[in-house]
Write a protein that holds these residues in place. Structure first.
Motif, PDB file in Angstrom:
ATOM      1  N   LEU A   1      16.853  18.529 -14.231  1.00 22.46           N
ATOM      2  CA  LEU A   1      15.554  18.162 -14.801  1.00 22.46           C
ATOM      3  C   LEU A   1      15.155  19.096 -15.933  1.00 22.46           C
ATOM      4  O   LEU A   1      14.692  18.641 -16.993  1.00 22.46           O
ATOM      5  CB  LEU A   1      14.492  18.186 -13.697  1.00 22.46           C
TER       6      LEU A   1
ATOM      7  N   LEU B   1      15.085  17.235 -19.591  1.00 22.64           N
ATOM      8  CA  LEU B   1      13.753  16.984 -20.129  1.00 22.64           C
ATOM      9  C   LEU B   1      13.479  17.831 -21.365  1.00 22.64           C
ATOM     10  O   LEU B   1      12.813  17.375 -22.302  1.00 22.64           O
ATOM     11  CB  LEU B   1      12.685  17.234 -19.056  1.00 22.64           C
TER      12      LEU B   1
ATOM     13  N   VAL C   1       5.144  19.050 -10.767  1.00 25.34           N
ATOM     14  CA  VAL C   1       6.563  18.857 -10.453  1.00 25.34           C
ATOM     15  C   VAL C   1       7.032  19.657  -9.234  1.00 25.34           C
ATOM     16  O   VAL C   1       7.781  19.117  -8.403  1.00 25.34           O
ATOM     17  CB  VAL C   1       7.424  19.190 -11.700  1.00 25.34           C
TER      18      VAL C   1
ATOM     19  N   VAL D   1      13.558  11.016 -10.874  1.00 26.07           N
ATOM     20  CA  VAL D   1      13.231  11.485 -12.222  1.00 26.07           C
ATOM     21  C   VAL D   1      14.402  12.245 -12.863  1.00 26.07           C
ATOM     22  O   VAL D   1      14.771  11.955 -14.007  1.00 26.07           O
ATOM     23  CB  VAL D   1      11.944  12.347 -12.217  1.00 26.07           C
ATOM     24  N   PRO D   2      15.059  13.204 -12.180  1.00 26.97           N
ATOM     25  CA  PRO D   2      16.229  13.845 -12.797  1.00 26.97           C
ATOM     26  C   PRO D   2      17.355  12.859 -13.104  1.00 26.97           C
ATOM     27  O   PRO D   2      17.986  12.941 -14.162  1.00 26.97           O
ATOM     28  CB  PRO D   2      16.667  14.879 -11.745  1.00 26.97           C
TER      29      PRO D   2
ATOM     30  N   SER E   1      16.324  10.563 -15.995  1.00 26.00           N
ATOM     31  CA  SER E   1      16.264  11.327 -17.249  1.00 26.00           C
ATOM     32  C   SER E   1      17.664  11.605 -17.793  1.00 26.00           C
ATOM     33  O   SER E   1      17.871  11.559 -19.014  1.00 26.00           O
ATOM     34  CB  SER E   1      15.497  12.632 -17.032  1.00 26.00           C
TER      35      SER E   1
END
Length: 549
Positions: free
Chosen positions: A183, A187, A249, A279-280, A283
Motif C-alpha cells: 500500500l 499509493l 488506514v 485496497v492494496p 491499487s
C-alpha cells in the motif's frame, strides 16, 4: 560487485517474475548495481553523520547499518503496546500507525528520488531492456528497503505478540506487514502519477516537492487521530464506529486481529478487514495498468522550461529596512533566494515548519478534552503558542547545508569586511521567509481564540522568538550558510537540541511569571526589547578561524 544476500533470496522467485514477462537476469543485474551504489548514500534517519567520509566503508550499505534505530524503536515503543493487553483494535491501530508513518516518511525522504529517477534511462534505453523489466527493478529496489524497515520495526512486537497472544497473532501480523508495504509503495507511486499527468517543466518539480511535504504532514497530523478513535470507559479504550473512521488506514489493519483472535464479527470490523486486503490489491492492479503512462510522464522531469519572473529580486524592500549594511542586505537576498529555490532544502525543512503550526493546536485540543472551553479561554493556555518555535533549531541547522555546497568557495574570494554580516543577513532572511509568517499565523489564531487581551503577550512572544533565534545561533555549531554537504548534517548536535528545548521552556516560564505581576508583561517586554537590540548587535562577532566550512 558484491553478491547480496537479498538477491540470493530473490532468486527463489525467478519463475514468478518470468511468468509476468520480466527478464529476471537483467533485472537482477540492475538491482545489483543499484544496491552497490546505495552504499554511498546515507539515509535521512541517521542524520548523515559521520562515516560518510570513511573510504573503508564505501562498499557497506549505510542504510542497512541504520536498522538498529528502527529495531530500538520497535523494541521500546511497539513491543510494550502489543504485550500490554488484548484490546487489538486500539493497540494494533497504534502499532500500524507508527509502522506506516515510519515506512512512508522513509520512502519520501530516502526513496522518492529512486521512484522518480530518470538518469538510468540514458544507459538502459540504449540497450535491449524492456520498460517492464526496468520498472520491476525499480519497485523491487524500493521494496527491499521497505522490507528491512518494517522487519526491524516489527521483529520485537512480533516476538512479544506471539508469546502474549499465540501463533495466530504472528501469522496475521506478517500478512498485514506485506499488505502495508504494498500500500505504501503503490499509493505513493500513484499519487506521483497524478501529479506527473497534470504538470510539466519546473512547475512539476515544485509540485512533486510540495506533494512530498504534504504527505509527511498528513501522516504526522493523521496519526494524532488514532488515539481519538476511542473513548475511555473504566480505564479501557472502547471503539465507537463513526463514518470518518473508515479513512483512518491503520484501523483497517487492526481489525483482522479482532475478527480471527477474538471472533468479533462486528460489521465495522469486517469492512475494515476487507479494506486492508482489497485496497492494496486493487491499487497494485491499477498501478500495473498505469505503469507505461508513469514511465512516459517521467520524461517531463527533463523539461526545464518554465517562466521565470524578472524584475527586482525578492526581499529587496524588506532587506533595506531590516539590514544596516550593503553586505548584510546581499546575504539576506542570497539566503532568501536559496530558501525559495533549493528543493532539497524545502523537502527537509518545510515539514518541520508545518508541524510548528500544528503542534500548538494539538496541545490546545488535548486541553479541550479535559477542561471546559470557558475555563481555557480565560486561562493562560495561550502560552501554548510557544510550541510553534520548537522547530527553530532544526531549521537553523539545515541552513548550513546544500547540495551545491562546493560553491562555498565564493565566501573566501568575496571582499567581505565583516563576517557577522553573513550570519546576520542569513538569520534575518530565515526569520522573515520561514518563521515569521507561521508564527504570525499562530498568533492571529490565538488572538481570535483568547481575545484581544493577549496582544501584549503576543508581542512578548514575538520578541522572545527573535532573541531565541540569536541564542540558537550562538549555541549551535557555526558554519557558513549552505557551505556543507547533507552527509554531515546533525553531527554532534543532538545534546544541543535538548539544551535549546530547555531554554525555550525557560522563556515560557519567564513569560508565565511576568503575568503574575501587575504590569509584569510590559516590564518583561521592555527587557526583551533591550536584550534584542544588544544581542543582534553583538552576538554575531566571530572570526574565520572559528568557522567550520
Amino acid at each position: 560487485m558484491n553478491e547480496f544476500r537479498t538477491l540470493k533470496v530473490l532468486d527463489r522467485f525467478r519463475l514468478l517474475f518470468e511468468k509476468f514477462g520480466i527478464n529476471y537476469v537483467i533485472m537482477r543485474r540492475i538491482l545489483q548495481v543499484k544496491l552497490t551504489m546505495d552504499g554511498r548514500r546515507v539515509p535521512t534517519i541517521i542524520g548523515n553523520s559521520g562515516s560518510a567520509q570513511d573510504p573503508k566503508k564505501d562498499d557497506q550499505n549505510k542504510f542497512l547499518r541504520s536498522m538498529w534505530l528502527y529495531l530500538v524503536l520497535g523494541t521500546l515503543a511497539l513491543a510494550p503496546i502489543v504485550m500490554l493487553n488484548d484490546n487489538f483494535i486500539f493497540q494494533m491501530s497504534l502499532v500500524f500507525g507508527i509502522v506506516i508513518f515510519m515506512a512512508l516518511t522513509s520512502l519520501i525522504s530516502d526513496f522518492s528520488s529512486v521512484l522518480l529517477d530518470i538518469r538510468d534511462k540514458t544507459i538502459l534505453n540504449s540497450k535491449p531492456v524492456d520498460a517492464r523489466t526496468i520498472h520491476a527493478a525499480k519497485i523491487i529496489h524500493i521494496s527491499i528497503y521497505l522490507f528491512f524497515i518494517t522487519a526491524a520495526l516489527s521483529i520485537a512486537p512480533l516476538i512479544g505478540g506471539t508469546i502474549r497472544h499465540g501463533i495466530i497473532f504472528s501469522i496475521i501480523f506478517l500478512f498485514e506487514l506485506v499488505f502495508i508495504d504494498i500500500l505504501v509503495v503503490v499509493l505513493t507511486a500513484l499519487l506521483y502519477l497524478v501529479v506527473l499527468q497534470f504538470f510539466d517543466g519546473e512547475k512539476l518539480k515544485d509540485i512533486i516537492n510540495y506533494v512530498q511535504i504534504g504527505l509527511m504532514l498528513v501522516m504526522t497530523i493523521g496519526y494524532q487521530f488514532i488515539s481519538r478513535l476511542f473513548n475511555i470507559v473504566d480505564l479501557n479504550y472502547v471503539f465507537d464506529g463513526k463514518w470518518w473512521q473508515y479513512f483512518i488506514v491503520p484501523v483497517w489493519f487492526a481489525a483482522p486481529f479482532e475478527l480471527f483472535i477474538h471472533g468479533d464479527r462486528n460489521r465495522v470490523f469486517l469492512i475494515f478487514a476487507l479494506l486492508a486486503v482489497l485496497v492494496p490489491l486493487v491499487s497494485i492492479l491499477i498501478y500495473v495498468k498505469c505503469m507505461p503512462s508513469f514511465e512516459r510522464n517521467l520524461q517531463k522531469l527533463n523539461d526545464n522550461s518554465g517562466r521565470r519572473k524578472r524584475g527586482r529580486p525578492k526581499g529587496t524592500g524588506i532587506s533595506r529596512f531590516l539590514c544596516s549594511t550593503q553586505e548584510e542586505r546581499m546575504f539576506y537576498r542570497f539566503t532568501s533566494d536559496m530558501i525559495g529555490n533549493d528543493r532539497n532544502f524545502k523537502l527537509k525543512v518545510y515539514p518541520s515548519l508545518g508541524l510548528s503550526i500544528v503542534f500548538p493546536f494539538i496541545f490546545l485540543f488535548n486541553f479541550l478534552q479535559s477542561q471546559e472551553w470557558d475555563k481555557i479561554s480565560s486561562s493562560k493556555s495561550y502560552l501554548l503558542m510557544y510550541a510553534a518555535a520548537l522547530f527553530i533549531p532544526q531549521v537553523l541547522i539545515m541552513l548550513k547545508f546544500s547540495d551545491n555546497y562546493k560553491g562555498a568557495w565564493i565566501y573566501k574570494v568575496m571582499p567581505v569586511r565583516d563576517l557577522a554580516a553573513i550570519f546576520k543577513g542569513s538569520l534575518k532572511a530565515a526569520l522573515v521567509r520561514l518563521f515569521l509568517p507561521l508564527i504570525l499565523l499562530v498568533s492571529v489564531i490565538f488572538i481570535i481564540v483568547f481575545g484581544l487581551r493577549i496582544i501584549p503577550d503576543v508581542i512578548v512572544y514575538l520578541l522572545s522568538i527573535c532573541i531565541y533565534t540569536v541564542l540558537t545561533f550562538r549555541i549551535l555549531r557555526k558554519a557558513l550558510p549552505f557551505s556543507e554537504p547533507y552527509q554531515v548534517s546533525g553531527k554532534g548536535e543532538g545534546l544541543l537540541l535538548f539544551v535549546l528545548m530547555v531554554i525555550m521552556a525557560l522563556f515560557v516560564g519567564f513569560h508565565f511569571l511576568s503575568t503574575l505581576v501587575s504590569y509584569g508583561v510590559y516590564i518583561y517586554m521592555t527587557l526583551l526589547i533591550i536584550a534584542n537590540i544588544v544581542s543582534w548587535r553583538r552576538a554575531f562577532r566571530t572570526s574565520w578561524d572559528r568557522i567550520i566550512s
